[in-house]
Design a protein around this motif. Structure first.
Motif, mmCIF file in Angstrom:
data_model
loop_
_atom_site.group_PDB
_atom_site.id
_atom_site.type_symbol
_atom_site.label_atom_id
_atom_site.label_comp_id
_atom_site.label_asym_id
_atom_site.label_seq_id
_atom_site.Cartn_x
_atom_site.Cartn_y
_atom_site.Cartn_z
ATOM 1 N N HIS A 84 39.753 48.504 34.659
ATOM 2 C CA HIS A 84 39.435 47.230 33.996
ATOM 3 C C HIS A 84 37.956 47.266 33.634
ATOM 4 O O HIS A 84 37.109 47.058 34.491
ATOM 5 C CB HIS A 84 39.695 46.052 34.934
ATOM 6 C CG HIS A 84 41.114 45.948 35.399
ATOM 7 N ND1 HIS A 84 42.036 45.116 34.797
ATOM 8 C CD2 HIS A 84 41.784 46.575 36.394
ATOM 9 C CE1 HIS A 84 43.208 45.228 35.411
ATOM 10 N NE2 HIS A 84 43.085 46.109 36.391
ATOM 11 N N ARG A 92 36.559 45.297 31.328
ATOM 12 C CA ARG A 92 36.070 43.916 31.099
ATOM 13 C C ARG A 92 35.493 43.633 29.732
ATOM 14 O O ARG A 92 34.778 42.631 29.573
ATOM 15 C CB ARG A 92 34.988 43.558 32.143
ATOM 16 C CG ARG A 92 35.308 43.887 33.580
ATOM 17 C CD ARG A 92 36.483 43.117 34.053
ATOM 18 N NE ARG A 92 36.670 43.213 35.503
ATOM 19 C CZ ARG A 92 37.829 42.959 36.082
ATOM 20 N NH1 ARG A 92 38.895 42.587 35.380
ATOM 21 N NH2 ARG A 92 37.949 43.044 37.383
ATOM 22 N N ASN A 95 43.667 42.757 30.287
ATOM 23 C CA ASN A 95 43.233 41.411 30.717
ATOM 24 C C ASN A 95 41.748 41.188 30.433
ATOM 25 O O ASN A 95 40.980 40.763 31.284
ATOM 26 C CB ASN A 95 43.577 41.144 32.193
ATOM 27 C CG ASN A 95 42.927 42.119 33.168
ATOM 28 O OD1 ASN A 95 42.570 43.228 32.812
ATOM 29 N ND2 ASN A 95 42.787 41.703 34.418
ATOM 30 N N THR A 112 47.125 37.611 38.557
ATOM 31 C CA THR A 112 45.935 38.201 39.155
ATOM 32 C C THR A 112 44.771 37.822 38.259
ATOM 33 O O THR A 112 44.890 36.861 37.502
ATOM 34 C CB THR A 112 46.119 39.729 39.351
ATOM 35 O OG1 THR A 112 44.976 40.251 40.000
ATOM 36 C CG2 THR A 112 46.338 40.456 38.038
ATOM 37 N N PHE A 113 43.666 38.565 38.312
ATOM 38 C CA PHE A 113 42.496 38.168 37.541
ATOM 39 C C PHE A 113 42.841 38.041 36.044
ATOM 40 O O PHE A 113 43.458 38.927 35.462
ATOM 41 C CB PHE A 113 41.352 39.162 37.729
ATOM 42 C CG PHE A 113 40.148 38.797 36.940
ATOM 43 C CD1 PHE A 113 39.350 37.741 37.346
ATOM 44 C CD2 PHE A 113 39.844 39.447 35.757
ATOM 45 C CE1 PHE A 113 38.255 37.357 36.595
ATOM 46 C CE2 PHE A 113 38.748 39.080 35.007
ATOM 47 C CZ PHE A 113 37.952 38.024 35.423
ATOM 48 N N HIS A 171 52.388 45.491 37.059
ATOM 49 C CA HIS A 171 51.804 44.890 38.251
ATOM 50 C C HIS A 171 52.989 44.277 38.996
ATOM 51 O O HIS A 171 53.421 43.172 38.692
ATOM 52 C CB HIS A 171 50.770 43.832 37.884
ATOM 53 C CG HIS A 171 50.088 43.272 39.088
ATOM 54 N ND1 HIS A 171 48.745 43.432 39.336
ATOM 55 C CD2 HIS A 171 50.576 42.577 40.147
ATOM 56 C CE1 HIS A 171 48.431 42.860 40.492
ATOM 57 N NE2 HIS A 171 49.521 42.327 40.990
ATOM 58 N N HIS A 197 49.607 50.630 41.418
ATOM 59 C CA HIS A 197 49.042 50.344 42.748
ATOM 60 C C HIS A 197 50.075 50.073 43.856
ATOM 61 O O HIS A 197 50.121 48.989 44.428
ATOM 62 C CB HIS A 197 48.005 49.226 42.696
ATOM 63 C CG HIS A 197 48.313 48.036 41.823
ATOM 64 N ND1 HIS A 197 49.517 47.413 41.823
ATOM 65 C CD2 HIS A 197 47.536 47.364 40.953
ATOM 66 C CE1 HIS A 197 49.470 46.396 40.971
ATOM 67 N NE2 HIS A 197 48.285 46.356 40.427
ATOM 68 N N VAL A 220 41.830 42.334 46.992
ATOM 69 C CA VAL A 220 42.350 43.036 45.826
ATOM 70 C C VAL A 220 43.835 42.718 45.747
ATOM 71 O O VAL A 220 44.474 42.435 46.773
ATOM 72 C CB VAL A 220 42.080 44.558 45.948
ATOM 73 C CG1 VAL A 220 42.731 45.161 47.186
ATOM 74 C CG2 VAL A 220 42.500 45.314 44.692
ATOM 75 N N ASN A 221 44.370 42.743 44.547
ATOM 76 C CA ASN A 221 45.805 42.525 44.340
ATOM 77 C C ASN A 221 46.455 43.795 43.827
ATOM 78 O O ASN A 221 46.030 44.287 42.797
ATOM 79 C CB ASN A 221 46.043 41.423 43.303
ATOM 80 C CG ASN A 221 45.481 40.100 43.749
ATOM 81 O OD1 ASN A 221 45.483 39.781 44.922
ATOM 82 N ND2 ASN A 221 44.987 39.324 42.786
ATOM 83 N N ASP A 245 42.525 51.426 39.691
ATOM 84 C CA ASP A 245 42.498 49.972 39.504
ATOM 85 C C ASP A 245 41.045 49.472 39.587
ATOM 86 O O ASP A 245 40.782 48.392 40.116
ATOM 87 C CB ASP A 245 43.377 49.261 40.536
ATOM 88 C CG ASP A 245 43.677 47.819 40.139
ATOM 89 O OD1 ASP A 245 43.304 47.410 39.021
ATOM 90 O OD2 ASP A 245 44.270 47.094 40.952
ATOM 91 N N ALA A 284 38.159 47.546 39.308
ATOM 92 C CA ALA A 284 38.164 46.123 38.922
ATOM 93 C C ALA A 284 36.879 45.460 39.400
ATOM 94 O O ALA A 284 36.855 44.710 40.370
ATOM 95 C CB ALA A 284 39.390 45.424 39.509
ATOM 96 N N ALA A 310 39.471 39.065 42.794
ATOM 97 C CA ALA A 310 40.158 40.206 43.419
ATOM 98 C C ALA A 310 39.836 41.498 42.686
ATOM 99 O O ALA A 310 39.808 41.527 41.458
ATOM 100 C CB ALA A 310 41.662 39.967 43.434
#
Ligand code: DOR
Ligand code: ZN
Length: 479
Positions: A65, A67, A97, A155-156, A184, A240, A285-286, A313, A315, A332
């Motif tokens: 991720h 961002r 995301n 999640t986020f 996920h 994950h 974390v998720n 992952d 993140a 997370a």
């Protein structure tokens, strides 16, 4: 006319999924043109002495991720791919995301353009598969999605999780494209109820996060996703994997011939519920880091091929976002792309598995499941020269503040590791040399969707898809 290579690397040990061997490697125009005895190498514009070092196919981290666009205080595509390069990672797949969510051709096109300007390593971009993007699957494939991401749980970014009906329709839409859907796999309705009750009762400690997302959240999701994949012929990838319990539905689906693959991450293999006291919310974390009893089964599943891939992952979140007192308000996830290889190599040095196993999980398998093999994921003639040149003996200590991500906080701070990528080469070009970023590499990274070659799609039960049934009704109604 004599061929002159751009670069020849001498004296290193080459690692494949099957063996390690001493060889020189010659590179021209970004591609490996020869591997073998130093005497057989063409002359070269540049040479590198890799004496004492191992040459691994650059890692393919198919789950990060970065961002961008949306959260530059956490990471952007430049800092994320820089961290990747310092970690021996030569290709990354970025999750959708970001802001706006990658759910249309227009958003994806803009993100591809942005990434191409900033990337230090090669990349693929995911599109989201949710209720609002099902109809845009063909457009997202045309524009250049590497695959799809479906959030069965929140999640986020709080991308709404599709209902089972929407999931089935999404799978029906993706199956004929041959693309893979990464999941996920946490069932939202279970964990939302749990979290609601825990919050209402006043629980807010770090370990309460684990209590809200027990193993069954993931087990039920994996089993359900496998059934829908089996029915539609859609290819899926379980992200994950955090628990021993998920392995049974994964193994059973593989045994039934479902095109399903699995990923786990270093934090599920090396951290446990015992680390919550030390890390507090930083470890949130998720899915959650779970009880230590899950670790051995996860390692065994990697070794027997039930789990295919090691990814991170990655993140990142800011210091403030990771250190809030109320666990339910802590963002997370944490960084990982730069330290996956050292963390895993440390376990290899301890005898957990062989370095060939590691290369299978970090490079060969991700290349295969995403249709990039043998162009990526392997050091052989004709492959892209994506190479992590690693000192397997180097002992060092992870310090969050010395990592290249914008975010500088993780549960790994202070961990002693063995193994460090010294040079990272992407398509023949040094991005990192002697642990130093090379000038002009920003924008060198390319999207790999144009070289992706997935096997022929095998959609199943095509006469029973929503689209087919609607068509039939239409014909009957108008007859
Ligand atoms: O902990 C997580 N953080 N899990 C995810 O699935 C998403 C990620 C994020 O984007 O922060
Ligand atoms: Zn993720």
């Amino acid at each position: 006319m004599e061929t002159i290579a751009d670069l020849v690397i001498h004296n290193g040990t080459v690692v494949s999924a099957d063996t390690t061997y001493a060889a020189s490697i010659a590179i021209k125009d970004g591609v490996i043109i020869a591997i073998g005895n130093a005497k057989t190498m063409p002359s070269a514009k540049e040479t590198l002495d890799a004496n004492g070092l191992h040459l691994l196919p650059g890692a393919i981290d198919d789950h990060v991720h970065f961002r961008d666009p949306g959260y530059p205080h956490k990471e952007d595509f430049a800092s994320g791919t820089l961290a990747a390069a310092f970690g021996g990672v030569t290709t990354i797949f970025d999750m959708p995301n970001t802001l706006p969510t990658v759910d249309s051709g227009e958003v994806l096109a803009a993100k591809l353009e942005m990434a191409a300007q900033k990337a230090h390593v090669d990349f693929g971009l995911y599109a989201v598969l949710g209720a609002t993007s099902i109809e845009r699957v063909p457009e997202l494939v045309d524009v250049g999605a590497i695959g799809f991401k479906l959030y069965m749980g929140n999640t986020f970014g709080r991308i709404p999780s599709p209902s089972t009906g929407e999931m089935l329709e999404g799978f029906e839409a993706v199956a004929p494209t041959g693309k893979r859907i990464s999941l996920h796999a946490e069932t939202n309705s279970i964990m939302e109820r749990r979290e609601g009750k825990l919050r209402a009762a006043g629980y807010s400690a770090a370990l309460d996060h684990l209590a809200a997302r027990p193993e069954v959240v993931a087990i039920e999701a994996v089993a359900r996703a496998a059934i829908l994949a089996e029915w539609t012929g859609a290819r899926i990838n379980i992200l994950h994997i955090s628990s021993a319990g998920e392995l049974r539905p994964l193994r059973e689906a593989k045994a039934r011939g479902v095109d399903i693959t699995g990923e786990t991450c270093p934090h599920y293999l090396m951290l446990s519920s015992e680390d919550y006291a030390r890390c507090s919310g930083v470890i949130r974390v998720n899915p959650p880091v779970r009880e230590a009893r899950n670790q051995e089964p996860l390692w065994a599943a990697l070794l027997d091929g039930t789990i295919d891939v090691i990814a991170t992952d990655h993140a990142p979140h800011s210091q403030e976002e990771k250190t809030r007192n109320d666990i339910w308000t802590v963002d997370a996830g944490f960084l990982g792309v730069e330290i996956q290889m050292p963390l895993m190599l440390t376990e290899i040095a301890r005898g957990r598995a062989s370095i060939c196993d590691y290369v299978r999980w970090s490079a060969v398998n991700p290349a295969k499941i995403w249709g990039l093999y043998p162009r990526k994921g392997v050091l052989q003639v004709g492959a892209d020269a994506d190479i992590a040149i690693v000192d397997l003996k180097r002992n060092w200590t992870i310090k969050d503040t010395e990592l290249h991500s914008t975010s500088k906080i993780s549960p790994w701070d202070g961990r002693k590791v063995q193994g460090l990528p010294i040079h990272t080469i992407v398509r023949g070009r040094f991005v990192v040399k002697d642990r130093t970023l090379q000038a002009g590499t920003r924008g060198w990274g390319r999207s790999v969707h144009s070289i992706q070659n997935m096997p022929k799609p095998v959609p199943l039960n095509v006469d029973q898809t929503t689209a087919a049934v609607l068509q039939k009704t239409f014909h009957q109604a108008s007859a």
